[in-house]
Scaffold this active site. Structure first.
Site, PDB file in Angstrom:
ATOM      1  N   LYS A   1      11.941  25.601  11.551  1.00  0.00           N
ATOM      2  CA  LYS A   1      10.798  24.990  12.243  1.00  0.00           C
ATOM      3  C   LYS A   1      10.654  25.599  13.629  1.00  0.00           C
ATOM      4  O   LYS A   1       9.559  25.943  14.054  1.00  0.00           O
ATOM      5  CB  LYS A   1      10.983  23.467  12.392  1.00  0.00           C
ATOM      6  CG  LYS A   1      10.799  22.624  11.173  1.00  0.00           C
ATOM      7  CD  LYS A   1       9.393  22.521  10.641  1.00  0.00           C
ATOM      8  CE  LYS A   1       9.092  23.620   9.676  1.00  0.00           C
ATOM      9  NZ  LYS A   1       9.353  23.427   8.282  1.00  0.00           N
TER      10      LYS A   1
ATOM     11  N   ASN B   1      -8.491  37.387  -2.969  1.00  0.00           N
ATOM     12  CA  ASN B   1      -7.240  36.773  -2.536  1.00  0.00           C
ATOM     13  C   ASN B   1      -6.179  37.269  -3.509  1.00  0.00           C
ATOM     14  O   ASN B   1      -6.330  37.097  -4.710  1.00  0.00           O
ATOM     15  CB  ASN B   1      -7.383  35.241  -2.608  1.00  0.00           C
ATOM     16  CG  ASN B   1      -6.092  34.518  -2.264  1.00  0.00           C
ATOM     17  OD1 ASN B   1      -5.169  35.115  -1.701  1.00  0.00           O
ATOM     18  ND2 ASN B   1      -6.026  33.239  -2.595  1.00  0.00           N
ATOM     19  N   GLY B   2      -5.135  37.913  -3.008  1.00  0.00           N
ATOM     20  CA  GLY B   2      -4.095  38.437  -3.897  1.00  0.00           C
ATOM     21  C   GLY B   2      -3.714  39.842  -3.486  1.00  0.00           C
ATOM     22  O   GLY B   2      -3.994  40.262  -2.359  1.00  0.00           O
TER      23      GLY B   2
ATOM     24  N   TRP C   1      -5.451  36.560   5.283  1.00  0.00           N
ATOM     25  CA  TRP C   1      -4.058  36.721   5.729  1.00  0.00           C
ATOM     26  C   TRP C   1      -3.674  38.129   5.314  1.00  0.00           C
ATOM     27  O   TRP C   1      -3.609  38.445   4.127  1.00  0.00           O
ATOM     28  CB  TRP C   1      -3.169  35.675   5.054  1.00  0.00           C
ATOM     29  CG  TRP C   1      -1.748  35.735   5.520  1.00  0.00           C
ATOM     30  CD1 TRP C   1      -1.245  35.219   6.665  1.00  0.00           C
ATOM     31  CD2 TRP C   1      -0.646  36.364   4.842  1.00  0.00           C
ATOM     32  NE1 TRP C   1       0.101  35.475   6.749  1.00  0.00           N
ATOM     33  CE2 TRP C   1       0.501  36.182   5.646  1.00  0.00           C
ATOM     34  CE3 TRP C   1      -0.503  37.061   3.648  1.00  0.00           C
ATOM     35  CZ2 TRP C   1       1.747  36.650   5.298  1.00  0.00           C
ATOM     36  CZ3 TRP C   1       0.746  37.537   3.296  1.00  0.00           C
ATOM     37  CH2 TRP C   1       1.859  37.327   4.118  1.00  0.00           C
TER      38      TRP C   1
ATOM     39  N   LYS D   1      -0.359  29.081   5.159  1.00  0.00           N
ATOM     40  CA  LYS D   1       0.065  28.037   4.222  1.00  0.00           C
ATOM     41  C   LYS D   1      -0.142  28.608   2.819  1.00  0.00           C
ATOM     42  O   LYS D   1      -1.078  29.374   2.613  1.00  0.00           O
ATOM     43  CB  LYS D   1      -0.850  26.834   4.455  1.00  0.00           C
ATOM     44  CG  LYS D   1      -0.321  25.529   3.970  1.00  0.00           C
ATOM     45  CD  LYS D   1       0.622  24.924   4.967  1.00  0.00           C
ATOM     46  CE  LYS D   1       1.121  23.572   4.516  1.00  0.00           C
ATOM     47  NZ  LYS D   1       2.355  23.220   5.239  1.00  0.00           N
TER      48      LYS D   1
ATOM     49  N   CYS E   1      -5.194  33.754   1.634  1.00  0.00           N
ATOM     50  CA  CYS E   1      -6.607  33.818   1.991  1.00  0.00           C
ATOM     51  C   CYS E   1      -7.361  32.618   1.422  1.00  0.00           C
ATOM     52  O   CYS E   1      -7.015  32.098   0.375  1.00  0.00           O
ATOM     53  CB  CYS E   1      -7.215  35.087   1.431  1.00  0.00           C
ATOM     54  SG  CYS E   1      -6.240  36.536   1.795  1.00  0.00           S
TER      55      CYS E   1
ATOM     56  N   ARG F   1      -4.900  28.492   5.538  1.00  0.00           N
ATOM     57  CA  ARG F   1      -4.325  29.372   4.517  1.00  0.00           C
ATOM     58  C   ARG F   1      -4.235  30.824   4.976  1.00  0.00           C
ATOM     59  O   ARG F   1      -3.617  31.653   4.319  1.00  0.00           O
ATOM     60  CB  ARG F   1      -5.176  29.293   3.252  1.00  0.00           C
ATOM     61  CG  ARG F   1      -5.305  27.893   2.716  1.00  0.00           C
ATOM     62  CD  ARG F   1      -6.316  27.872   1.616  1.00  0.00           C
ATOM     63  NE  ARG F   1      -5.805  28.541   0.457  1.00  0.00           N
ATOM     64  CZ  ARG F   1      -5.117  27.946  -0.503  1.00  0.00           C
ATOM     65  NH1 ARG F   1      -4.875  26.671  -0.432  1.00  0.00           N
ATOM     66  NH2 ARG F   1      -4.684  28.613  -1.531  1.00  0.00           N
TER      67      ARG F   1
ATOM     68  N   HIS G   1      33.558  32.079  12.346  1.00  0.00           N
ATOM     69  CA  HIS G   1      33.725  33.333  11.596  1.00  0.00           C
ATOM     70  C   HIS G   1      32.731  34.410  12.041  1.00  0.00           C
ATOM     71  O   HIS G   1      32.512  35.370  11.328  1.00  0.00           O
ATOM     72  CB  HIS G   1      33.588  33.069  10.094  1.00  0.00           C
ATOM     73  CG  HIS G   1      34.645  32.150   9.568  1.00  0.00           C
ATOM     74  ND1 HIS G   1      35.957  32.522   9.428  1.00  0.00           N
ATOM     75  CD2 HIS G   1      34.587  30.846   9.198  1.00  0.00           C
ATOM     76  CE1 HIS G   1      36.662  31.505   8.980  1.00  0.00           C
ATOM     77  NE2 HIS G   1      35.848  30.470   8.834  1.00  0.00           N
TER      78      HIS G   1
ATOM     79  N   GLU H   1      16.718  24.031   8.220  1.00  0.00           N
ATOM     80  CA  GLU H   1      15.322  23.607   8.329  1.00  0.00           C
ATOM     81  C   GLU H   1      14.922  23.453   9.813  1.00  0.00           C
ATOM     82  O   GLU H   1      13.827  23.850  10.215  1.00  0.00           O
ATOM     83  CB  GLU H   1      15.126  22.295   7.551  1.00  0.00           C
ATOM     84  CG  GLU H   1      13.759  21.663   7.647  1.00  0.00           C
ATOM     85  CD  GLU H   1      12.603  22.552   7.186  1.00  0.00           C
ATOM     86  OE1 GLU H   1      12.828  23.627   6.625  1.00  0.00           O
ATOM     87  OE2 GLU H   1      11.448  22.161   7.429  1.00  0.00           O
TER      88      GLU H   1
ATOM     89  N   GLU I   1       9.458  29.352  13.490  1.00  0.00           N
ATOM     90  CA  GLU I   1       8.086  29.518  12.996  1.00  0.00           C
ATOM     91  C   GLU I   1       7.039  29.239  14.061  1.00  0.00           C
ATOM     92  O   GLU I   1       6.036  29.937  14.138  1.00  0.00           O
ATOM     93  CB  GLU I   1       7.807  28.486  11.896  1.00  0.00           C
ATOM     94  CG  GLU I   1       8.301  28.811  10.550  1.00  0.00           C
ATOM     95  CD  GLU I   1       7.907  27.712   9.578  1.00  0.00           C
ATOM     96  OE1 GLU I   1       7.202  28.038   8.633  1.00  0.00           O
ATOM     97  OE2 GLU I   1       8.301  26.539   9.774  1.00  0.00           O
TER      98      GLU I   1
HETATM   99  C1  F6R Z   1       7.865  26.444   6.375  1.00  0.00           C
HETATM  100  C2  F6R Z   1       7.004  26.513   5.243  1.00  0.00           C
HETATM  101  C3  F6R Z   1       7.294  27.525   4.191  1.00  0.00           C
HETATM  102  C4  F6R Z   1       7.067  26.920   2.797  1.00  0.00           C
HETATM  103  C5  F6R Z   1       7.254  27.987   1.719  1.00  0.00           C
HETATM  104  C6  F6R Z   1       7.095  27.400   0.326  1.00  0.00           C
HETATM  105  O1  F6R Z   1       7.465  25.480   7.297  1.00  0.00           O
HETATM  106  O2  F6R Z   1       6.060  25.782   5.129  1.00  0.00           O
HETATM  107  O3  F6R Z   1       8.591  28.009   4.307  1.00  0.00           O
HETATM  108  O4  F6R Z   1       7.959  25.874   2.618  1.00  0.00           O
HETATM  109  O5  F6R Z   1       6.311  28.999   1.885  1.00  0.00           O
HETATM  110  O6  F6R Z   1       5.865  26.786   0.177  1.00  0.00           O
HETATM  111  P1  F6R Z   1       5.588  25.699  -0.926  1.00  0.00           P
HETATM  112  O7  F6R Z   1       6.434  24.529  -0.638  1.00  0.00           O
HETATM  113  O8  F6R Z   1       4.127  25.397  -0.800  1.00  0.00           O
HETATM  114  O9  F6R Z   1       5.934  26.323  -2.247  1.00  0.00           O
END
Ligand code: F6R
Length: 607
Positions: A484, A99-100, A73, A602, A2, A27, A503, A480, A487
């Site tokens: 991507k 937030n939390g 969020w 984020k 949030c 966020r 396997h 990765e 997501e």
């Molecule tokens: C994926 C992504 C998340 C972050 C994860 C850790 O695209 O962004 O998987 O990598 O939440 O976040 P940080 O790096 O901010 O600790």
């Protein structure tokens, strides 16, 4: 998670609140709301959806000089107007944003209900506003202090009382909270970005602290009422105003920024003449680092994938055991850690709750704890004994791109630095330094071929599943790539070590399964070719990421993406770029909200 903003001062609060929320929207963006206190009393306006929806409800012309806002969020309760913050006390006189997570909210809710309190939302947060109301006897800060003593969990909160219009009470435990200082005005934000252009000095609230924020002064104290003297910090100069430029999305901008962000990650740090690197941030702990016998890298998500690539690089160059742990699992499995161990936490945001918890556990057990993160002065930076910043600039697209490649660069720098203190020779060190210097140009070459990648992605967009395969350090790159894609395009994608395919996952392969194979020329190349043959024998569609001089793979693959030739150490970085572009163009083709994909946020500041 949030986003939180607040304002108290001579100007109308709404313009800052809406601008700040917009900047923090990445966020969390399922609902938003503001509380405003003025001559008409305390008013709360909320909406489901994004801040742009809220702007339609909250006129910028409003005159209130005190208020706060929140972009949510969801943790407890679906995104709805009732669950959106601010939450009000039953008498409508107290407003709260949070937030939390309040972990013990369930028994508290039952208790309050049995006392006749009517709950309007399904959130954990609402118990706190009712607890504050229960303990309010004319002093908001005191009521907040008592209520906080009854809850457990993580919080960054702002509270307003209609009868105390000259103050906002704030408190922090686990979730970030900053207080921006202006001339006769104060700002509150959960992230420095919201302060840019409004206040260039701010106070960081630490865990277990509260503050009474007035227009002209801020008093900080602990929840035990001990006064705290806190120095104000200058807003980081490198903080840019978030700007999408001419790009369709932040994510695309951030992908295309990588030649610069990669060179910023090593700028001023390379020592070609010495075949080494300089990392000022870890100088204070260098003796301990030199003596350490084991490394544990810990992180979440994309940063965890960077750690997995780092494991190959560090182990290869240092010849000491390197392990990688999910930060979210770390403290729950009683890891074997001692003073000879160095734990390296990797994080873009510097705020991830699981990563912070892992660091605290490692410190408790006596390890040296380093942080690799992007956000200067973030919680992870503050929690580590020493560390290295990425200098990638703000990453706004929810899917991490440029931070990932900068993390890999910093891990290479760390490997060279530590290696040169051990057995790594000058020639090897020098070769890596030269490779890094050549890297931005090579990344640019890949970006220049983005139209070719777009064409491949547009075919991928019609599928519902995809498999990503790689060996050695290209296995985490495959992970990765798959992350991507899932997501932002919501295509189900899995990453696998190429040899593991037979396997189990091979059962999935038919003509409808695109298989993306990361196969640059390295020691495993011939083995990967066999894996591609196995896919083709089952009519799978093969997209290959290969190095430019490759002659074999073009014949085997349905599609081929070529990356420049390079030494193996930087190939994972180069191989990641086309996968980022492929995910991006696939998501765009499917009409997805690339920068703010569903259910994500984020900075995951809750466990
Ligand atoms: C994926 C992504 C998340 C972050 C994860 C850790 O695209 O962004 O998987 O990598 O939440 O976040 P940080 O790096 O901010 O600790």
């Amino acid at each position: 998670m949030c986003g939180i903003v607040g304002y108290i001062g001579p100007k109308p609060a709404v313009p800052y609140l809406l601008d700040g929320l917009k900047r923090l929207e990445y966020r969390g963006y399922d609902s938003a709301g503001v509380a405003l206190l003025g001559e008409h009393g305390l008013q709360v306006l909320k909406t489901v959806g994004k801040v742009s929806q809220l702007s339609l409800k909250v006129s910028r012309a409003r005159s209130e000089h005190v208020g706060f806002g929140h972009t949510r969020w969801a943790t407890h309760g679906v995104p709805s107007e009732a669950n959106a913050h601010p939450h009000l006390s039953a008498d409508g006189k107290i407003a709260l944003i949070h937030n939390g997570i309040i972990e013990n909210y369930q028994p508290l809710r039952e208790e309050l209900k049995s006392e006749g309190v009517l709950f309007r939302s399904e959130t954990d947060t609402e118990v706190l506003v009712h607890l504050i109301a229960r303990h309010y006897h004319g002093d908001l800060a005191e009521a907040v202090r008592i209520a906080l003593g009854l809850i457990s969990g993580a919080y960054g909160i702002c509270v307003l009382h209609q009868n105390e219009p000259d103050r906002i009470v704030v408190a922090k435990m686990g979730s970030p909270l900053l207080i921006g200082l202006g001339a006769d005005e104060s700002f509150i934000a959960s992230d420095q970005q919201a302060l840019v252009g409004h206040s260039d000095r701010f106070i960081v609230l630490e865990d277990g602290e509260m503050a009474v924020v007035r227009a002209t002064d801020v008093s900080v104290f602990t929840v035990d009422m001990q006064p705290v003297e806190r120095e104000a910090i200058e807003l980081a100069e490198e903080l840019e105003r978030i700007d999408q430029g001419d790009y369709a999305h932040f994510m695309l901008k951030e992908i295309f920024e990588q030649p610069r962000t990669i060179s910023d990650a090593f700028a001023g740090r390379l020592l070609p003449e010495e075949g080494g690197v300089r990392l000022g941030g870890i100088a204070p702990v260098i003796d301990r680092l030199k003596a350490c016998k084991r490394l544990i890298l810990t992180a979440c998500g994309t940063s965890w994938h960077a750690a997995l690539v780092g494991e190959y690089i560090l182990e290869d160059m240092l010849r000491i055991p390197v392990e990688v742990e999910y930060a979210s699992e770390f403290r729950y499995r009683n890891p074997v850690i001692d003073e000879d161990c160095c734990v390296i936490a990797i994080s873009q945001s510097g705020e991830t709750a699981d990563t912070l918890a892992a660091m605290k556990e490692a410190k408790r057990k006596g390890a040296l704890v380093l942080g690799i993160c992007n956000r200067v002065g973030s919680a992870i930076a503050r929690e580590s004994h020493a560390g290295v910043y990425l200098h990638a600039g703000p990453e706004i697209g929810v899917a991490s791109t440029k931070a990932f490649t900068s993390q890999l660069v910093v891990l290479i720098l760390l490997a060279v630095h530590m290696g040169r203190l051990r057995n790594l020779g000058y020639n090897h060190g020098r070769q890596v330094v030269d490779e890094l210097r050549a890297l931005p140009g090579r990344v640019q070459e890949i970006l220049d071929s983005s139209e070719h990648i777009r064409a491949i992605a547009e075919k991928l967009a019609g599928h519902n599943n995809a498999l990503y395969l790689g060996r050695g350090p290209f296995f985490p790159v495959a992970l990765e790539g798959a992350l991507k894609l899932k997501e932002i395009s919501y295509i189900h994608a899995e990453g696998y070590p190429a040899a593991e395919m037979k396997h189990g996952p091979i059962a999935l392969i038919d003509e409808n399964m695109p298989v993306i194979v990361i196969a640059p020329r390295d020691d495993n190349y011939d083995k990967v070719i066999s894996n591609i043959q196995e896919v083709r024998a089952r009519r799978g569609k093969v997209v290959v990421v290969a190095t430019r001089a490759d002659t074999k793979l073009a014949e085997l693959a349905d599609e081929i993406i070529l990356i420049p030739e390079a030494q193996p150490i930087t190939l994972p970085i180069l191989a990641a770029i086309p996968l980022q572009l492929m995910a991006y163009y696939t998501a765009v083709k499917r009409g997805c909200d690339v920068d703010q994909p569903r259910n994500l946020a984020k900075s995951v500041t809750v466990e």
